[in-house]
Motif scaffolding. Structure first.
Motif, PDB file in Angstrom:
ATOM      1  N   VAL A  86      11.036  -4.834   4.741  1.00 47.57           N
ATOM      2  CA  VAL A  86       9.701  -4.346   4.387  1.00 47.57           C
ATOM      3  C   VAL A  86       8.719  -5.499   4.577  1.00 47.57           C
ATOM      4  O   VAL A  86       8.902  -6.583   4.022  1.00 47.57           O
ATOM      5  CB  VAL A  86       9.666  -3.839   2.930  1.00 47.57           C
ATOM      6  N   GLU A  87       7.694  -5.259   5.360  1.00 50.88           N
ATOM      7  CA  GLU A  87       6.705  -6.300   5.646  1.00 50.88           C
ATOM      8  C   GLU A  87       5.485  -6.219   4.727  1.00 50.88           C
ATOM      9  O   GLU A  87       4.875  -7.247   4.407  1.00 50.88           O
ATOM     10  CB  GLU A  87       6.232  -6.187   7.099  1.00 50.88           C
ATOM     11  N   TYR A  88       5.128  -4.984   4.332  1.00 50.01           N
ATOM     12  CA  TYR A  88       3.903  -4.795   3.562  1.00 50.01           C
ATOM     13  C   TYR A  88       4.132  -3.818   2.419  1.00 50.01           C
ATOM     14  O   TYR A  88       4.850  -2.822   2.568  1.00 50.01           O
ATOM     15  CB  TYR A  88       2.780  -4.256   4.450  1.00 50.01           C
ATOM     16  N   VAL A  89       3.502  -4.104   1.300  1.00 51.09           N
ATOM     17  CA  VAL A  89       3.429  -3.172   0.182  1.00 51.09           C
ATOM     18  C   VAL A  89       1.948  -2.950  -0.091  1.00 51.09           C
ATOM     19  O   VAL A  89       1.177  -3.908  -0.233  1.00 51.09           O
ATOM     20  CB  VAL A  89       4.121  -3.733  -1.076  1.00 51.09           C
ATOM     21  N   PHE A  90       1.533  -1.692  -0.149  1.00 46.14           N
ATOM     22  CA  PHE A  90       0.121  -1.343  -0.303  1.00 46.14           C
ATOM     23  C   PHE A  90      -0.124  -0.848  -1.726  1.00 46.14           C
ATOM     24  O   PHE A  90       0.549   0.080  -2.180  1.00 46.14           O
ATOM     25  CB  PHE A  90      -0.268  -0.247   0.689  1.00 46.14           C
ATOM     26  N   ALA A 126       0.370   3.412   3.518  1.00 43.28           N
ATOM     27  CA  ALA A 126       1.831   3.393   3.625  1.00 43.28           C
ATOM     28  C   ALA A 126       2.324   4.507   4.534  1.00 43.28           C
ATOM     29  O   ALA A 126       3.251   4.320   5.333  1.00 43.28           O
ATOM     30  CB  ALA A 126       2.452   3.520   2.233  1.00 43.28           C
ATOM     31  N   GLU A 127       1.689   5.676   4.426  1.00 45.18           N
ATOM     32  CA  GLU A 127       2.089   6.810   5.270  1.00 45.18           C
ATOM     33  C   GLU A 127       1.769   6.540   6.737  1.00 45.18           C
ATOM     34  O   GLU A 127       2.585   6.800   7.620  1.00 45.18           O
ATOM     35  CB  GLU A 127       1.359   8.069   4.771  1.00 45.18           C
ATOM     36  N   GLY A 128       0.572   5.998   7.008  1.00 47.60           N
ATOM     37  CA  GLY A 128       0.215   5.660   8.377  1.00 47.60           C
ATOM     38  C   GLY A 128       1.110   4.573   8.945  1.00 47.60           C
ATOM     39  O   GLY A 128       1.519   4.626  10.117  1.00 47.60           O
ATOM     40  N   TYR A 129       1.436   3.583   8.116  1.00 47.26           N
ATOM     41  CA  TYR A 129       2.347   2.521   8.549  1.00 47.26           C
ATOM     42  C   TYR A 129       3.709   3.110   8.918  1.00 47.26           C
ATOM     43  O   TYR A 129       4.289   2.762   9.949  1.00 47.26           O
ATOM     44  CB  TYR A 129       2.503   1.492   7.427  1.00 47.26           C
ATOM     45  N   ALA A 130       4.222   4.006   8.086  1.00 41.04           N
ATOM     46  CA  ALA A 130       5.534   4.595   8.331  1.00 41.04           C
ATOM     47  C   ALA A 130       5.559   5.387   9.640  1.00 41.04           C
ATOM     48  O   ALA A 130       6.543   5.350  10.379  1.00 41.04           O
ATOM     49  CB  ALA A 130       5.933   5.495   7.164  1.00 41.04           C
ATOM     50  N   ARG A 131       4.489   6.101   9.917  1.00 41.51           N
ATOM     51  CA  ARG A 131       4.478   6.914  11.135  1.00 41.51           C
ATOM     52  C   ARG A 131       4.636   6.058  12.383  1.00 41.51           C
ATOM     53  O   ARG A 131       5.349   6.428  13.314  1.00 41.51           O
ATOM     54  CB  ARG A 131       3.186   7.717  11.227  1.00 41.51           C
ATOM     55  N   PHE A 132       3.949   4.915  12.420  1.00 46.52           N
ATOM     56  CA  PHE A 132       3.918   4.138  13.657  1.00 46.52           C
ATOM     57  C   PHE A 132       4.954   3.018  13.711  1.00 46.52           C
ATOM     58  O   PHE A 132       5.222   2.480  14.786  1.00 46.52           O
ATOM     59  CB  PHE A 132       2.512   3.583  13.887  1.00 46.52           C
ATOM     60  N   SER A 133       5.544   2.672  12.591  1.00 41.70           N
ATOM     61  CA  SER A 133       6.588   1.641  12.586  1.00 41.70           C
ATOM     62  C   SER A 133       7.986   2.235  12.641  1.00 41.70           C
ATOM     63  O   SER A 133       8.949   1.533  12.953  1.00 41.70           O
ATOM     64  CB  SER A 133       6.467   0.780  11.326  1.00 41.70           C
ATOM     65  N   TYR A 134       8.112   3.512  12.311  1.00 42.03           N
ATOM     66  CA  TYR A 134       9.411   4.170  12.131  1.00 42.03           C
ATOM     67  C   TYR A 134      10.242   3.459  11.064  1.00 42.03           C
ATOM     68  O   TYR A 134      11.467   3.418  11.123  1.00 42.03           O
ATOM     69  CB  TYR A 134      10.159   4.303  13.461  1.00 42.03           C
ATOM     70  N   LYS A 135       9.553   2.900  10.084  1.00 45.31           N
ATOM     71  CA  LYS A 135      10.164   2.310   8.899  1.00 45.31           C
ATOM     72  C   LYS A 135       9.503   2.937   7.679  1.00 45.31           C
ATOM     73  O   LYS A 135       8.353   3.371   7.761  1.00 45.31           O
ATOM     74  CB  LYS A 135       9.939   0.791   8.886  1.00 45.31           C
ATOM     75  N   PRO A 136      10.193   3.000   6.543  1.00 45.59           N
ATOM     76  CA  PRO A 136       9.538   3.563   5.356  1.00 45.59           C
ATOM     77  C   PRO A 136       8.318   2.741   4.963  1.00 45.59           C
ATOM     78  O   PRO A 136       8.358   1.504   4.961  1.00 45.59           O
ATOM     79  CB  PRO A 136      10.628   3.477   4.277  1.00 45.59           C
ATOM     80  N   GLY A 137       7.229   3.422   4.630  1.00 45.73           N
ATOM     81  CA  GLY A 137       6.077   2.749   4.049  1.00 45.73           C
ATOM     82  C   GLY A 137       6.298   2.580   2.558  1.00 45.73           C
ATOM     83  O   GLY A 137       6.976   3.400   1.931  1.00 45.73           O
ATOM     84  N   VAL A 138       5.756   1.521   1.990  1.00 40.91           N
ATOM     85  CA  VAL A 138       5.935   1.251   0.567  1.00 40.91           C
ATOM     86  C   VAL A 138       4.570   1.088  -0.088  1.00 40.91           C
ATOM     87  O   VAL A 138       3.705   0.362   0.419  1.00 40.91           O
ATOM     88  CB  VAL A 138       6.778  -0.028   0.339  1.00 40.91           C
ATOM     89  N   CYS A 139       4.361   1.769  -1.210  1.00 36.93           N
ATOM     90  CA  CYS A 139       3.122   1.633  -1.968  1.00 36.93           C
ATOM     91  C   CYS A 139       3.455   1.544  -3.446  1.00 36.93           C
ATOM     92  O   CYS A 139       4.533   1.955  -3.874  1.00 36.93           O
ATOM     93  CB  CYS A 139       2.160   2.796  -1.684  1.00 36.93           C
ATOM     94  N   ALA A 508      -1.588   1.975  10.343  1.00 42.32           N
ATOM     95  CA  ALA A 508      -1.117   1.980  11.736  1.00 42.32           C
ATOM     96  C   ALA A 508      -1.318   0.621  12.389  1.00 42.32           C
ATOM     97  O   ALA A 508      -0.476   0.151  13.161  1.00 42.32           O
ATOM     98  CB  ALA A 508      -1.849   3.065  12.521  1.00 42.32           C
ATOM     99  N   LYS A 509      -2.434  -0.032  12.078  1.00 41.40           N
ATOM    100  CA  LYS A 509      -2.712  -1.353  12.650  1.00 41.40           C
ATOM    101  C   LYS A 509      -1.720  -2.386  12.141  1.00 41.40           C
ATOM    102  O   LYS A 509      -1.289  -3.272  12.890  1.00 41.40           O
ATOM    103  CB  LYS A 509      -4.149  -1.770  12.331  1.00 41.40           C
ATOM    104  N   PHE A 510      -1.344  -2.310  10.868  1.00 42.16           N
ATOM    105  CA  PHE A 510      -0.317  -3.202  10.356  1.00 42.16           C
ATOM    106  C   PHE A 510       1.017  -2.957  11.066  1.00 42.16           C
ATOM    107  O   PHE A 510       1.788  -3.889  11.293  1.00 42.16           O
ATOM    108  CB  PHE A 510      -0.147  -3.015   8.847  1.00 42.16           C
TER     109      PHE A 510
END
Length: 631
Positions: A86-90, A126-139, A508-510
Motif C-alpha cells: 500500500v503506497e497511500y492512505v487517504f 481511494a476508489e479512483g486509486y484502486a481503479r487505475f492501480s488494480y490494487k485496493p485503495g485504502v482510506c 487516479a493521478k497517485f
C-alpha cells in the motif's frame, strides 16, 4: 545474563539480570536510553535491543541481544499495509487512530498518508486509486462523523465492484454504550454496502482481520471492506511480530479467478454459432478482469459488434470496426440500433442498469441472452438468461473462444470485407455526420460536444479522463472516444454521486503519476469537492479539472423543464461564480474560457504551469443532457 520481557506495547520493557538484583522497568524515549538507576545501558535500534552492564568504566559487558517481538497495534496495521505494498492512505486523523498515523510516519516515504479536507473525498480518492492501480485503495476516518462521511464513497465502491479497505476508528471498549462523544453503530450502518466488515476488539486479531479484508476485497466480485478499531486496541494493544505476514497475491485484483462450467460453455458456443446477428454487451466486469484481448478475439471470431455499458468503456478500441460505443438512454442512436436488432446478446460483466439499457428495452427480454458474470447474484436479475456462465470474464471468454474455434475450423475472415462490418461503418458515419455540427460548433457558451472534442484532442491515447456523475459522465460516455483498449476512463455508475470526478482523479493521478489526468465535472459536482484543490496543491499533484459550467444542476433543471412546463426551482447557481478564480486563491492555475477555440490552448497552458489547474468553460444551457432514447 539478562533478558527483556515486553509489556503492553513495544515502547515499554521489563529487564531482569541473572542475579535478580537489577530488575527494573524502563520506557524507551529515543534511539538509546541510559538506565542509570540500575547501572544498565539499553541501546535500541528497532527491532534489535542490546542490553549492556554499564558498571565500571565505559559501556561495559554486552549482556545480550534481543529481537523485538511485540508491536503496537496501530503500528502493526501500518506495517501490514506496507507489506501489501500500500503506497497511500487517504483520510483525516482522529484521536483514536494516532498510533496508526505514527506507524505510517515511520514508514515514509514508502507509504504516505494523504490528508484530505473531507473524508467523503478521501473515499473517492481511494476508489479512483484502486481503479487505475488494480490494487485496493485504502482510506481512514475517525469515529462517528469522520467514518460516516465515507458512506457515499464506500457505496460507490460497492456497486462499482471496486476494492477499498476502510479503516475506522471507534470509541474505547470500556466506553461502548455509555454515550461517549461521537459513538454510533458504525458496523450496522455500513453493513449493506460492504462485502465484509469486522469490529476488531482484540489487538491479536488484527493480522488475521487484515488478511481476510484484503482477500475478500480482491477476490470474486471485488468490493469494499471495513475494519473497525476501538481506541484502546489501537493505542495500547500489542501484536506478535511473527504474525505480521500477508497472503501473497491479495495486494492486487482480481486475486483469484473462477473458471466457468464446461457444459454451459458448449451450450453458449452452440447458440453463438447458430446466431445470425450476435452482439456483445460488455460492462465493467471485463475491465476489472482485464479481458481486453479476449473480448476483441471473440468479437473478431464471431464478427460480433461490441457495445459497451458506461462502466465497460475502453474494453475495446472505439476506433475498431466492430466497436459501436455506448448504448442506453443517453447512448448513441447508432449503438442502440445495433443492439436492438441482435438475435443473441452475449452480456459480459454488466449490471444492465436502466441507463445502459434504455429503461430495460435495449436489449429486451425478447432477446436470447447469454450472461457471463463472476457474481451469480447478477445473472438473471434483469433479463432471463438462456445460458448462465458464472466465472471470471477473462477465463470464461478464453474457454468460449477456444470452444467456438474448435467447431468453426480454420476458416478466416477479412473484417473489412464482411457485409455486417460494412453496415456498421455506414451507420457509424451517419451518426457522426449527425453530431458533427455540434462537435465543431463555435457557439459560445460552448456546446458539450465541442468541449469534449478539445479534451480528446489534448489527451494522448494513454492519458486518463475521469468524468463525474450526471451529465459529465453521460456526455463523455457518448462522445469521448477511447482509441486503445485499457483503463483510460472512469466514471461513477455504482450509485452515481456527483462530486466524485475531481477527488477520484486525484486518486487516479497517485496511481498513474506519469500520465496526464483530467477531470471533467459540472459546476454542481465541483462545488461539492473543490476544497480538495488544497490537497492537490499540498501534495504537488498536477492534474487538470475542466468544469463544464452551465450555472445549474443541469440534469435536474432539464427534468423540471420537461415535466413541469418550464417551471423550475432550486436548480440555478450564480453566473458570476468563476471557478478559475477560486482555483487561483488556492494557489492553482485557473483560466476561464471566452470562446471554444481557447480550450485547447488553455489546457496546454495549464500543463505548462506545473500546478493543479482549473479550466472554467461556460456551457450552453440548451444542451443540458444528451438526446434521450426510451426503448
Amino acid at each position: 545474563m539478562a533478558y527483556i520481557k515486553f509489556v503492553e506495547n513495544f515502547t515499554e520493557f521489563s529487564c531482569r539480570s541473572e542475579d535478580r538484583k537489577h530488575d527494573a522497568r524502563f520506557d524507551r524515549s529515543g534511539s538509546s536510553v541510559d538506565w542509570k538507576t540500575h547501572n544498565l545501558f539499553i541501546h535500541s535500534n528497532s527491532p534489535l535491543i542490546i542490553v549492556y552492564d554499564s558498571r565500571g568504566a565505559g559501556r561495559g559487558t554486552c549482556l545480550g541481544e534481543f529481537i523485538m517481538v511485540k508491536v503496537n497495534a496501530g503500528k502493526a496495521i501500518a506495517e501490514l499495509l506496507h507489506r501489501y505494498e500500500v503506497e497511500y492512505v487517504f483520510g483525516l486523523p482522529g484521536g483514536e487512530t494516532l498510533s496508526f498515523y505514527d506507524g505510517i510516519r515511520e514508514l515514509q516515504p514508502d507509504m504516505k498518508h494523504v490528508l484530505v479536507r473531507d473524508e467523503r473525498n478521501g473515499a473517492f480518492m481511494a476508489e479512483g486509486y484502486a481503479r487505475f492501480s488494480y490494487k485496493p485503495g485504502v482510506c481512514d476516518g475517525s469515529v462517528g462523523p469522520g467514518t460516516l462521511n465515507m458512506l457515499t464513497g464506500v457505496a460507490e465502491a460497492y456497486y462499482s465492484s471496486t476494492p477499498v479497505v476502510v479503516l475506522a476508528g471507534d470509541v474505547a471498549t470500556a466506553f461502548v454504550g455509555r454515550n461517549p462523544a461521537h459513538e454510533c453503530d458504525q458496523m450496522r450502518i455500513f453493513k449493506p454496502i460492504l462485502k465484509w466488515g469486522k469490529r476488531v476488539d482484540r489487538a491479536d486479531k488484527i493480522p488475521d482481520a487484515l488478511r481476510k479484508a484484503f482477500r475478500i476485497a480482491t477476490s470474486g466480485k471485488p468490493g469494499p471492506v471495513l475494519l473497525d478499531f476501538p481506541e484502546d486496541v489501537l493505542l495500547s494493544g500489542t501484536v506478535d511480530q511473527k504474525d505480521l505476514f500477508i497472503e501473497e497475491g491479495c495486494g492486487v485484483y482480481p486475486s483469484t479467478r473462477i473458471s466457468p462450467d464446461r457444459i454451459r460453455i458448449k451450450e453458449a458456443a452452440r447458440l453463438l454459432l447458430k446466431s445470425e446477428r450476435p452482439v456483445m454487451f460488455v460492462g465493467g466486469g471485463a475491465i476489472i478482469s482485464q479481458a481486453y484481448e479476449e473480448v476483441l478475439s471473440l468479437a473478431t471470431l464471431l464478427v460480433a459488434p461490441v457495445a459497451t455499458a458506461m462502466m465497460g468503456k475502453g474494453v475495446i478500441p472505439e476506433t475498431h470496426p466492430l466497436s459501436v460505443g455506448t448504448p442506453g438512454t443517453y447512448g448513441s442512436k447508432f449503438a442502440n440500433d445495433v443492439v436492438r436488432h441482435a438475435d443473441v446478446v452475449l452480456v459480459i460483466g454488466s449490471r444492465l442498469t436502466d441507463y445502459d439499457t434504455a429503461k430495460y428495452a435495449i436489449p429486451s427480454a425478447n432477446h436470447t441472452i447469454i450472461q457471463i458474470d463472476v457474481n451469480p447474484d447478477e445473472i438473471g436479475k434483469v433479463y432471463p438468461a438462456r445460458v448462465a456462465l458464472v466465472g471470471d470474464a477473462k477465463l470464461t471468454l478464453q474457454a468460449l473462444t477456444s470452444t467456438i474455434k474448435e467447431k468453426m475450423g480454420k476458416e478466416t475472415k477479412q473484417l473489412g470485407e464482411m457485409p455486417r462490418v460494412k453496415e456498421l461503418s455506414k451507420l457509424r458515419r451517419e451518426w457522426l455526420d449527425m453530431m458533427a455540427p455540434k462537435i465543431n460548433s463555435d457557439k459560445f457558451p460552448c456546446t458539450p460536444h465541442r468541449i469534449i472534442k478539445e479534451i480528446r484532442k489534448y489527451l494522448s491515447d494513454e492519458d486518463i479522463l475521469v468524468a463525474d456523475a450526471s451529465t459529465a459522465g453521460l456526455w463523455t460516455a457518448m462522445l469521448y472516444q477511447i482509441p486503445r483498449a485499457g483503463r483510460y476512463y472512469a466514471l461513477p455508475r455504482g450509485i452515481a454521486p456527483i462530486g466524485y470526478g475531481f477527488p477520484a482523479a486525484i486518486g487516479a493521478k497517485f496511481a498513474a503519476p506519469k500520465k496526464r489526468v483530467l477531470s471533467f465535472i459540472g459546476d454542481g459536482g465541483f462545488g461539492l469537492s473543490l476544497t480538495e484543490l488544497d490537497t492537490a496543491v499540498t501534495t504537488n499533484t498536477q492534474l487538470t479539472v475542466v468544469v463544464h459550467n452551465n450555472y445549474s444542476l443541469g440534469f435536474i433543471k432539464f427534468a423540471q423543464n420537461a415535466m413541469f412546463g418550464g417551471r423550475t426551482l432550486s436548480v440555478d447557481y450564480r453566473k458570476e461564480l468563476d471557478y478559475s478564480k477560486i482555483a487561483q486563491a488556492y494557489g492553482c492555475f485557473g483560466r476561464r474560457i471566452e470562446k471554444p477555440s481557447e480550450i485547447f490552448d488553455a489546457l496546454k497552458e495549464a500543463e505548462q504551469s506545473g500546478k493543479p489547474s482549473v479550466i472554467d468553460v461556460p456551457e450552453d444551457q440548451s444542451e443540458l443532457v444528451p438526446p434521450i432514447t426510451l426503448g
